[in-house]
Motif scaffolding. Sequence first.
Motif, PDB file in Angstrom:
ATOM      1  N   ARG A  74       0.831  -1.200   0.000  1.00  0.00           N
ATOM      2  CA  ARG A  74       0.000   0.000   0.000  1.00  0.00           C
ATOM      3  C   ARG A  74       0.869   1.255   0.000  1.00  0.00           C
ATOM      4  O   ARG A  74       0.486   2.291  -0.541  1.00  0.00           O
ATOM      5  CB  ARG A  74      -0.903  -0.005   1.217  1.00  0.00           C
ATOM      6  N   PHE A 115      -6.017  -2.509 -15.935  1.00  0.00           N
ATOM      7  CA  PHE A 115      -5.509  -1.171 -16.258  1.00  0.00           C
ATOM      8  C   PHE A 115      -4.609  -0.674 -15.140  1.00  0.00           C
ATOM      9  O   PHE A 115      -4.852  -0.932 -13.964  1.00  0.00           O
ATOM     10  CB  PHE A 115      -6.678  -0.182 -16.399  1.00  0.00           C
ATOM     11  N   TYR A 143      -3.001   3.060 -13.707  1.00  0.00           N
ATOM     12  CA  TYR A 143      -3.067   4.515 -13.768  1.00  0.00           C
ATOM     13  C   TYR A 143      -2.064   5.102 -12.776  1.00  0.00           C
ATOM     14  O   TYR A 143      -1.771   4.501 -11.746  1.00  0.00           O
ATOM     15  CB  TYR A 143      -4.460   5.031 -13.396  1.00  0.00           C
ATOM     16  N   GLN A 170      -1.559   8.521 -10.416  1.00  0.00           N
ATOM     17  CA  GLN A 170      -2.264   9.695  -9.900  1.00  0.00           C
ATOM     18  C   GLN A 170      -1.304  10.542  -9.083  1.00  0.00           C
ATOM     19  O   GLN A 170      -0.938  10.187  -7.959  1.00  0.00           O
ATOM     20  CB  GLN A 170      -3.462   9.286  -9.058  1.00  0.00           C
ATOM     21  N   GLY A 211      -3.000  15.895  -6.166  1.00  0.00           N
ATOM     22  CA  GLY A 211      -3.860  16.977  -6.625  1.00  0.00           C
ATOM     23  C   GLY A 211      -4.338  16.848  -8.049  1.00  0.00           C
ATOM     24  O   GLY A 211      -4.931  17.791  -8.594  1.00  0.00           O
ATOM     25  N   GLN A 212      -4.115  15.703  -8.657  1.00  0.00           N
ATOM     26  CA  GLN A 212      -4.537  15.510 -10.047  1.00  0.00           C
ATOM     27  C   GLN A 212      -5.390  14.255 -10.183  1.00  0.00           C
ATOM     28  O   GLN A 212      -5.463  13.428  -9.276  1.00  0.00           O
ATOM     29  CB  GLN A 212      -3.305  15.401 -10.952  1.00  0.00           C
ATOM     30  N   GLY A 213      -6.029  14.143 -11.325  1.00  0.00           N
ATOM     31  CA  GLY A 213      -6.772  12.932 -11.603  1.00  0.00           C
ATOM     32  C   GLY A 213      -5.852  11.827 -12.093  1.00  0.00           C
ATOM     33  O   GLY A 213      -4.706  12.083 -12.479  1.00  0.00           O
ATOM     34  N   PRO A 214      -6.335  10.607 -12.062  1.00  0.00           N
ATOM     35  CA  PRO A 214      -5.526   9.492 -12.571  1.00  0.00           C
ATOM     36  C   PRO A 214      -5.205   9.669 -14.047  1.00  0.00           C
ATOM     37  O   PRO A 214      -6.017  10.178 -14.818  1.00  0.00           O
ATOM     38  CB  PRO A 214      -6.429   8.273 -12.349  1.00  0.00           C
ATOM     39  N   PHE A 249      -3.840   7.460 -17.413  1.00  0.00           N
ATOM     40  CA  PHE A 249      -3.698   6.118 -17.959  1.00  0.00           C
ATOM     41  C   PHE A 249      -2.230   5.791 -18.236  1.00  0.00           C
ATOM     42  O   PHE A 249      -1.491   6.621 -18.794  1.00  0.00           O
ATOM     43  CB  PHE A 249      -4.506   6.015 -19.253  1.00  0.00           C
ATOM     44  N   SER A 291       0.658   3.154 -24.240  1.00  0.00           N
ATOM     45  CA  SER A 291       0.944   4.511 -24.692  1.00  0.00           C
ATOM     46  C   SER A 291       1.136   5.513 -23.552  1.00  0.00           C
ATOM     47  O   SER A 291       1.731   6.562 -23.752  1.00  0.00           O
ATOM     48  CB  SER A 291      -0.175   4.995 -25.614  1.00  0.00           C
ATOM     49  N   LEU A 300      -2.626   3.305  -9.346  1.00  0.00           N
ATOM     50  CA  LEU A 300      -3.915   2.637  -9.237  1.00  0.00           C
ATOM     51  C   LEU A 300      -4.023   1.524 -10.270  1.00  0.00           C
ATOM     52  O   LEU A 300      -3.598   1.684 -11.416  1.00  0.00           O
ATOM     53  CB  LEU A 300      -5.049   3.635  -9.464  1.00  0.00           C
ATOM     54  N   GLN A 334     -15.043  -0.245 -14.518  1.00  0.00           N
ATOM     55  CA  GLN A 334     -13.708  -0.562 -14.026  1.00  0.00           C
ATOM     56  C   GLN A 334     -13.745  -0.515 -12.506  1.00  0.00           C
ATOM     57  O   GLN A 334     -14.219   0.459 -11.917  1.00  0.00           O
ATOM     58  CB  GLN A 334     -12.677   0.426 -14.573  1.00  0.00           C
ATOM     59  N   PHE A 366     -11.605  -0.349  -9.165  1.00  0.00           N
ATOM     60  CA  PHE A 366     -10.285   0.131  -8.780  1.00  0.00           C
ATOM     61  C   PHE A 366      -9.825  -0.458  -7.454  1.00  0.00           C
ATOM     62  O   PHE A 366     -10.618  -0.644  -6.524  1.00  0.00           O
ATOM     63  CB  PHE A 366     -10.285   1.656  -8.662  1.00  0.00           C
ATOM     64  N   GLY A 367      -8.529  -0.703  -7.370  1.00  0.00           N
ATOM     65  CA  GLY A 367      -7.908  -1.036  -6.108  1.00  0.00           C
ATOM     66  C   GLY A 367      -7.627   0.221  -5.295  1.00  0.00           C
ATOM     67  O   GLY A 367      -7.816   1.340  -5.783  1.00  0.00           O
ATOM     68  N   PRO A 368      -7.138   0.043  -4.059  1.00  0.00           N
ATOM     69  CA  PRO A 368      -6.881   1.187  -3.182  1.00  0.00           C
ATOM     70  C   PRO A 368      -5.634   1.980  -3.558  1.00  0.00           C
ATOM     71  O   PRO A 368      -5.432   3.081  -3.070  1.00  0.00           O
ATOM     72  CB  PRO A 368      -6.709   0.546  -1.804  1.00  0.00           C
ATOM     73  N   GLN A 385      -8.933   5.190  -0.277  1.00  0.00           N
ATOM     74  CA  GLN A 385      -9.760   4.225  -1.001  1.00  0.00           C
ATOM     75  C   GLN A 385      -9.541   4.370  -2.497  1.00  0.00           C
ATOM     76  O   GLN A 385      -9.098   5.402  -2.988  1.00  0.00           O
ATOM     77  CB  GLN A 385     -11.245   4.465  -0.690  1.00  0.00           C
ATOM     78  N   GLY A 386      -9.893   3.317  -3.202  1.00  0.00           N
ATOM     79  CA  GLY A 386      -9.869   3.398  -4.655  1.00  0.00           C
ATOM     80  C   GLY A 386     -11.074   4.166  -5.167  1.00  0.00           C
ATOM     81  O   GLY A 386     -11.971   4.527  -4.412  1.00  0.00           O
ATOM     82  N   LEU A 387     -11.093   4.398  -6.443  1.00  0.00           N
ATOM     83  CA  LEU A 387     -12.228   5.086  -7.048  1.00  0.00           C
ATOM     84  C   LEU A 387     -13.416   4.142  -7.134  1.00  0.00           C
ATOM     85  O   LEU A 387     -13.288   2.973  -7.485  1.00  0.00           O
ATOM     86  CB  LEU A 387     -11.877   5.566  -8.454  1.00  0.00           C
ATOM     87  N   PHE A 437     -14.424  12.615  -9.365  1.00  0.00           N
ATOM     88  CA  PHE A 437     -13.745  12.689 -10.642  1.00  0.00           C
ATOM     89  C   PHE A 437     -14.710  12.371 -11.775  1.00  0.00           C
ATOM     90  O   PHE A 437     -15.455  11.383 -11.714  1.00  0.00           O
ATOM     91  CB  PHE A 437     -12.586  11.685 -10.709  1.00  0.00           C
ATOM     92  N   PHE A 478      -9.271  11.401 -17.151  1.00  0.00           N
ATOM     93  CA  PHE A 478      -9.928  11.946 -15.974  1.00  0.00           C
ATOM     94  C   PHE A 478      -9.717  13.450 -15.869  1.00  0.00           C
ATOM     95  O   PHE A 478      -8.690  13.986 -16.308  1.00  0.00           O
ATOM     96  CB  PHE A 478      -9.354  11.311 -14.698  1.00  0.00           C
ATOM     97  N   GLY A 479     -10.672  14.117 -15.239  1.00  0.00           N
ATOM     98  CA  GLY A 479     -10.456  15.482 -14.800  1.00  0.00           C
ATOM     99  C   GLY A 479      -9.598  15.494 -13.546  1.00  0.00           C
ATOM    100  O   GLY A 479      -9.251  14.431 -13.007  1.00  0.00           O
ATOM    101  N   ASP A 480      -9.272  16.678 -13.080  1.00  0.00           N
ATOM    102  CA  ASP A 480      -8.410  16.782 -11.901  1.00  0.00           C
ATOM    103  C   ASP A 480      -9.168  16.702 -10.580  1.00  0.00           C
ATOM    104  O   ASP A 480      -8.570  16.815  -9.508  1.00  0.00           O
ATOM    105  CB  ASP A 480      -7.592  18.073 -11.955  1.00  0.00           C
TER     106      ASP A 480
END
Lengths: 120, 112
Positions: free
Chosen positions: A9, A33, A35, A37, A40-43, A45, A58, A91, A109, A111-113, B42-44, B90, B102-104
């Motif tokens: 973790r 998949f 990702y 992160q 302060g940002q989104g995940p 790919f 890619s 992630l 999808q 997601f894991g923690p 936690q995950g999404l 998100f 994804f967005g931020d």
Amino acid sequence: GAGVSQSPRYKVAKRGQDVALRCDPISGHVSLFWYQQALGQGPEFLTYFQNEAQLDKSGLPSDRFFAERPEGSVSTLKIQRTQQEDSAVYLCASSSGLAGGTHTSTDTQYFGPGTRLTVL
Amino acid sequence: AQSVTQPDIHITVSEGASLELRCNYSYGATPYLFWYVQSPGQGLQLLLKYFSGDTLVQGIKGFEAEFKRSQSSFNLRKPSVHWSDAAEYFCAVVVSAGKSTFGDGTTLTVKP
């Protein structure tokens, strides 16, 4: 059974060390998949697999990043010669669908923690 | 290339008040749109998704979202917020074989 699990973790690495991050998807899920992160940002790919085949890599930021899923279940994301900019939460997600066409695009999808990697 | 914008970094609402989180996307064709929630550590978790049909979609935990093609938006709404809704939200668009952009995120704080 259980959801997606990831280990460790938390991982602290010194700059230049290699790390390996593990993902156990939901049993029977074909697609997997990865990702990244950043704080302060989104995940973002990185890569995805259909069974053992890596169909899209890619998003891998450099050749220091390598992912594998040799038996079509557990996956490992390896980062060689870690740099401070690699610090992020990694992630993993899995879905039941098959690659290609619209089927996978609409699959849920799970997601894991995540694994929080800190490079000092 | 596709992109997702969540204009609000942080929103604070009082418990029981209504909520709307904004999401704008940029993509040429009909997008597949998703909203996720992420609690600390936690995950999404998927709240809802849209890919065709009725433009108003219902999700879990009392959330709904409306797809508006003319505005390139997919805003998330909830009529009455609960303290347990405090989290990060998100918006995402999928354009090929599950590859999500994804967005931020928007952080929601709920005041008692």
